[in-house]
Design an enzyme around this catalytic site. Structure first.
Site, PDB file in Angstrom:
ATOM      1  N   HIS A 189       8.387   8.714  14.568  1.00  0.00           N
ATOM      2  CA  HIS A 189       7.388   7.870  14.199  1.00  0.00           C
ATOM      3  C   HIS A 189       6.064   8.579  14.111  1.00  0.00           C
ATOM      4  CE1 HIS A 189       6.248   3.332  14.578  1.00  0.00           C
ATOM      5  NE2 HIS A 189       5.519   3.895  13.657  1.00  0.00           N
ATOM      6  N   ILE A 190       6.166   9.450  13.109  1.00  0.00           N
ATOM      7  CA  ILE A 190       4.956  10.207  12.838  1.00  0.00           C
ATOM      8  C   ILE A 190       4.238   9.824  11.464  1.00  0.00           C
ATOM      9  CG2 ILE A 190       5.137  12.164  14.536  1.00  0.00           C
ATOM     10  CD1 ILE A 190       6.252  13.278  11.052  1.00  0.00           C
ATOM     11  N   GLY A 191       4.579   8.731  10.545  1.00  0.00           N
ATOM     12  CA  GLY A 191       4.193   8.482   9.518  1.00  0.00           C
ATOM     13  C   GLY A 191       2.814   8.601   9.188  1.00  0.00           C
ATOM     14  N   ALA A 192       2.334   7.957  10.263  1.00  0.00           N
ATOM     15  CA  ALA A 192       0.747   7.633  10.231  1.00  0.00           C
ATOM     16  C   ALA A 192      -0.009   8.883  10.979  1.00  0.00           C
ATOM     17  CB  ALA A 192       0.307   6.411  10.926  1.00  0.00           C
ATOM     18  N   GLU A 226      13.149   3.204  20.206  1.00  0.00           N
ATOM     19  CA  GLU A 226      12.372   4.502  20.077  1.00  0.00           C
ATOM     20  C   GLU A 226      11.272   4.415  21.410  1.00  0.00           C
ATOM     21  OE1 GLU A 226      10.644   4.236  16.193  1.00  0.00           O
ATOM     22  OE2 GLU A 226       8.512   3.941  16.849  1.00  0.00           O
ATOM     23  N   ASN A 262       0.839  -1.087   0.063  1.00  0.00           N
ATOM     24  CA  ASN A 262       0.107  -0.061   0.049  1.00  0.00           C
ATOM     25  C   ASN A 262       1.008   1.223   0.096  1.00  0.00           C
ATOM     26  OD1 ASN A 262      -3.165  -0.891   0.224  1.00  0.00           O
ATOM     27  ND2 ASN A 262      -2.121  -2.087   1.909  1.00  0.00           N
ATOM     28  N   ILE A 263       1.804   1.388   0.927  1.00  0.00           N
ATOM     29  CA  ILE A 263       2.479   2.454   0.818  1.00  0.00           C
ATOM     30  C   ILE A 263       3.217   2.758  -0.138  1.00  0.00           C
ATOM     31  CG2 ILE A 263       4.531   3.750   2.466  1.00  0.00           C
ATOM     32  CD1 ILE A 263       3.091   2.271   4.931  1.00  0.00           C
ATOM     33  N   THR A 276      10.705   4.059   6.668  1.00  0.00           N
ATOM     34  CA  THR A 276       9.553   4.672   7.371  1.00  0.00           C
ATOM     35  C   THR A 276       8.867   3.288   7.685  1.00  0.00           C
ATOM     36  OG1 THR A 276       8.318   4.564   5.236  1.00  0.00           O
ATOM     37  CG2 THR A 276       9.045   6.632   5.917  1.00  0.00           C
ATOM     38  N   ASP A 317      11.931   7.587   9.797  1.00  0.00           N
ATOM     39  CA  ASP A 317      10.716   7.862  10.743  1.00  0.00           C
ATOM     40  C   ASP A 317      10.653   7.022  11.950  1.00  0.00           C
ATOM     41  OD1 ASP A 317       8.404   9.036  11.651  1.00  0.00           O
ATOM     42  OD2 ASP A 317       7.142   7.308  10.712  1.00  0.00           O
ATOM     43  N   ARG A 355      10.058   0.188  10.017  1.00  0.00           N
ATOM     44  CA  ARG A 355      10.333  -0.532  11.501  1.00  0.00           C
ATOM     45  C   ARG A 355      11.895  -0.275  11.482  1.00  0.00           C
ATOM     46  NH1 ARG A 355       5.831   0.425  11.885  1.00  0.00           N
ATOM     47  NH2 ARG A 355       4.276  -0.704  12.774  1.00  0.00           N
TER      48      ARG A 355
HETATM   49  N1  LIG Z   1       6.121   5.115   9.759  1.00  0.00           N
HETATM   50  C1  LIG Z   1       4.763   4.838  10.174  1.00  0.00           C
HETATM   51  O1  LIG Z   1       4.225   5.443  11.002  1.00  0.00           O
HETATM   52  C2  LIG Z   1       4.090   3.720   9.549  1.00  0.00           C
HETATM   53  C3  LIG Z   1       2.737   3.412   9.103  1.00  0.00           C
HETATM   54  C4  LIG Z   1       2.419   2.486   8.325  1.00  0.00           C
HETATM   55  C5  LIG Z   1       2.918   1.326   8.259  1.00  0.00           C
HETATM   56  N2  LIG Z   1       4.400   1.208   8.621  1.00  0.00           N
HETATM   57  C6  LIG Z   1       5.132   0.207   8.294  1.00  0.00           C
HETATM   58  O2  LIG Z   1       5.280  -0.083   6.824  1.00  0.00           O
HETATM   59  C7  LIG Z   1       5.097  -1.314   6.629  1.00  0.00           C
HETATM   60  C8  LIG Z   1       4.645  -1.374   5.297  1.00  0.00           C
HETATM   61  O3  LIG Z   1       2.955  -0.887   5.347  1.00  0.00           O
HETATM   62  P1  LIG Z   1       2.335  -1.159   3.871  1.00  0.00           P
HETATM   63  O4  LIG Z   1       0.931  -0.629   4.402  1.00  0.00           O
HETATM   64  O5  LIG Z   1       2.909  -0.624   2.674  1.00  0.00           O
HETATM   65  O6  LIG Z   1       2.072  -2.830   4.061  1.00  0.00           O
HETATM   66  P2  LIG Z   1       1.925  -3.823   2.828  1.00  0.00           P
HETATM   67  O7  LIG Z   1       1.532  -5.132   3.709  1.00  0.00           O
HETATM   68  O8  LIG Z   1       0.556  -3.077   2.164  1.00  0.00           O
HETATM   69  O9  LIG Z   1       2.983  -4.027   2.035  1.00  0.00           O
HETATM   70  C9  LIG Z   1       4.228  -4.527   2.477  1.00  0.00           C
HETATM   71  C10 LIG Z   1       5.039  -4.937   1.147  1.00  0.00           C
HETATM   72  O10 LIG Z   1       6.281  -5.606   1.586  1.00  0.00           O
HETATM   73  C11 LIG Z   1       6.473  -6.823   0.901  1.00  0.00           C
HETATM   74  N3  LIG Z   1       7.373  -7.718   1.661  1.00  0.00           N
HETATM   75  C12 LIG Z   1       6.922  -8.508   2.554  1.00  0.00           C
HETATM   76  N4  LIG Z   1       8.160  -9.037   3.131  1.00  0.00           N
HETATM   77  C13 LIG Z   1       9.029  -8.778   2.182  1.00  0.00           C
HETATM   78  C14 LIG Z   1      10.487  -9.000   1.802  1.00  0.00           C
HETATM   79  N5  LIG Z   1      10.957  -9.860   2.798  1.00  0.00           N
HETATM   80  N6  LIG Z   1      10.912  -8.719   0.889  1.00  0.00           N
HETATM   81  C15 LIG Z   1      10.668  -7.654   0.040  1.00  0.00           C
HETATM   82  N7  LIG Z   1       9.185  -7.572   0.280  1.00  0.00           N
HETATM   83  C16 LIG Z   1       8.490  -7.825   1.236  1.00  0.00           C
HETATM   84  C17 LIG Z   1       4.880  -7.202   0.504  1.00  0.00           C
HETATM   85  O11 LIG Z   1       4.992  -8.419  -0.609  1.00  0.00           O
HETATM   86  C18 LIG Z   1       4.199  -6.155   0.381  1.00  0.00           C
HETATM   87  O12 LIG Z   1       4.360  -5.692  -1.002  1.00  0.00           O
HETATM   88  C19 LIG Z   1       4.104  -1.724   7.811  1.00  0.00           C
HETATM   89  O13 LIG Z   1       4.247  -3.091   8.022  1.00  0.00           O
HETATM   90  C20 LIG Z   1       4.679  -1.037   8.984  1.00  0.00           C
HETATM   91  O14 LIG Z   1       5.851  -1.818   9.788  1.00  0.00           O
HETATM   92  C21 LIG Z   1       4.960   2.366   9.210  1.00  0.00           C
HETATM   93  O1  LIG Z   2       2.564   0.502  11.290  1.00  0.00           O
HETATM   94  C1  LIG Z   2       1.747   1.502  11.678  1.00  0.00           C
HETATM   95  O2  LIG Z   2       0.344   1.597  11.265  1.00  0.00           O
HETATM   96  C2  LIG Z   2       2.445   2.722  11.897  1.00  0.00           C
HETATM   97  O3  LIG Z   2       3.720   2.445  12.430  1.00  0.00           O
HETATM   98  C3  LIG Z   2       1.698   3.707  12.760  1.00  0.00           C
HETATM   99  O4  LIG Z   2       1.811   3.384  14.276  1.00  0.00           O
HETATM  100  P1  LIG Z   2       1.274   4.261  15.278  1.00  0.00           P
HETATM  101  O5  LIG Z   2      -0.342   3.892  15.274  1.00  0.00           O
HETATM  102  O6  LIG Z   2       1.736   3.974  16.656  1.00  0.00           O
HETATM  103  O7  LIG Z   2       1.229   5.776  14.831  1.00  0.00           O
END
Ligand SMILES: NC(=O)c1ccc[n+]([C@@H]2O[C@H](COP(=O)([O-])OP(=O)(O)OC[C@H]3O[C@@H](n4cnc5c(N)ncnc54)[C@H](O)[C@@H]3O)[C@@H](O)[C@H]2O)c1
Ligand SMILES: O=C(O)[C@H](O)COP(=O)(O)O
Length: 382
Positions: free
Chosen positions: A265-268, A241, A130-131, A210, A236, A212
């Site tokens: 850690h403010i991505g979301a 943290e 998604n991201i 962004t 992020d 983990r």
């Molecule tokens: N900074 C933030 O506030 C924040 C917010 C949302 C998500 N996140 C992190 O971002 C991650 C991704 O979010 P998303 O919504 O895009 O998730 P998602 O599940 O939509 O996408 C994850 C992608 O990673 C791929 N993947 C998984 N394992 C892999 C590997 N070993 N090698 C290569 N690709 C691999 C999957 O096939 C998929 O395409 C979340 O799991 C979360 O940890 C952080």
């Molecule tokens: O995986 C997530 O959705 C993000 O890391 C957001 O984390 P938070 O809800 O603590 O802001």
């Protein structure tokens, strides 16, 4: 529905609250949910991760205890993609340092006139969920070329969306000017960024994380930053943290490094994103409360490998005792029911039950004959 809201619950205080309040549903953001939390509340049925990453939840223990874990995929992806673009542009133009100097009442056009610009450069995305896909859309507006490395390549998608799959992770690292990580935290991605990963990158590249903190071996990254004076890191997330949202001291060798731009850690954490996540969490809970169901897109701990299951379909009249008769036969052959769906036709005269099960089929004919003996069974197929 009674709701208790206390975002400060964490660790022992969360375990204690669960053992006293016994909620059926627990909603969390990044708060850790441990096996002890699950055990403290025998009435717990569902844990909702109001976010995307669920590495903070003991998902395996929830599965063992029959507790659903659901997340909100995609609902905060726009916000993370926006932050990613912010990091790319900030690093290229050194925006935070420029602001800092102005706050110190200093002007220095020369210092901030050395940026390369991002047009026509190559952005490598690791993970393409998604991201990453939203980062791609935004980066294309800045005329970046997109390279992708992910777990599963989808034929035809490159042409449709306008990107290129790298032939390997190493290929992506060698060809990208900016590398951005968008994978979940799993055992496979733990310390994905290590000495060997960094050695494949261009010496003056930009790395963004962004996802983990655990994805990065921070000692290796620090050494790489020291050895490559043109290398930048935008992040992020940090290993270790702080968990809370209030200001506290935070000393971390990457956070204070001159070629690292970090956020908290403010991505979301935009109002739009929090509203979308909140709405999705409520939708999940409402559906569970009214229909007892969690959508497959949300449930992260449902067994999805049905390849070894046998399937029996039984058309029957809607009478008491038919299913009890069927299950008694299943039990006598040590067949274990895994999934079951009973569809009732209009008028409530007849039904079809689909039963997926495991077990030895050597006595199949005998079992089918046994099922057919019930006068309300119309037909059996396997
Ligand atoms: N900074 C933030 O506030 C924040 C917010 C949302 C998500 N996140 C992190 O971002 C991650 C991704 O979010 P998303 O919504 O895009 O998730 P998602 O599940 O939509 O996408 C994850 C992608 O990673 C791929 N993947 C998984 N394992 C892999 C590997 N070993 N090698 C290569 N690709 C691999 C999957 O096939 C998929 O395409 C979340 O799991 C979360 O940890 C952080
Ligand atoms: O995986 C997530 O959705 C993000 O890391 C957001 O984390 P938070 O809800 O603590 O802001």
């Amino acid at each position: 529905m009674d709701v208790t809201y206390d975002a400060a619950l964490n660790g022992d205080s969360l375990t204690k609250a669960l053992s006293e309040l016994h909620p059926n549903v627990l909603v969390v953001r990044s708060t850790k949910v441990t096996a002890a939390d699950v055990n403290a509340d025998p009435k717990l049925q569902l844990v909702v991760r109001a976010g995307a990453g669920y590495d903070t939840i003991d998902v395996a223990h929830c599965a063992k205890q029959g507790v659903y874990v659901a997340n909100c995929p995609g609902k905060n992806a726009h916000a993370v993609a926006e932050l990613t673009m912010g990091l790319i542009l900030s690093i290229d133009r050194r925006i935070p340092e420029g602001v800092q100097l102005l706050r110190e009442q200093k002007w220095n056009k020369g210092l901030f006139s050395n940026s390369t610009g991002i047009k026509g450069r190559t952005l490598g995305l690791i993970g393409f969920g998604n991201i990453a896909q939203l980062v791609m859309d935004r980066a294309k507006a800045f005329e970046l070329n997109i390279l992708v490395h992910t777990r599963t390549q989808k034929p035809g998608l490159e042409k449709k969306l306008g990107f290129q799959y790298a032939s390997s992770l190493e290929d992506l690292l060698a060809r990208s000017d900016i590398v951005s990580i968008h994978t979940p935290a799993t055992s496979e991605t733990k310390e994905l960024v290590n000495k060997s990963f960094l050695a494949h990158m261009k010496p003056d590249a930009v790395l963004l994380n962004t996802s983990r903190g655990t994805v990065v071996n921070e000692a290796d990254l620090l050494a790489h930053l020291e050895a490559n004076k043109g290398f930048w890191f935008g992040t992020d997330v940090f290993n270790g943290e702080p968990a809370g949202t209030k200001e506290i001291a935070f000393t971390h060798p990457l956070a204070q490094h001159p070629r690292v731009y970090g956020s908290h850690h403010i991505g979301a954490s935009t109002k739009q994103s929090e509203a979308a996540i909140g709405e999705e969490a409520v939708r999940i809970i409402k559906k569970y409360a009214t229909q007892g169901a969690i959508d497959n897109d949300n449930c992260v701990n449902k067994e999805s490998d049905g390849s070894k299951l046998h399937k029996m379909t039984i058309r029957h009249f809607d009478r008491v005792g038919v299913l009890a008769h069927v299950f008694a036969i299943f039990a006598s052959f040590e067949w274990n029911v895994q999934e079951l769906e009973n569809i009732v036709f209009k008028g409530r005269e007849a039904c079809v039950v689909n039963i997926k099960f495991t077990g030895d089929l050597s006595h199949l004919e005998e079992a089918i004959a046994g099922v057919r003996k019930n006068e309300n069974v119309i037909d059996v197929s396997i």
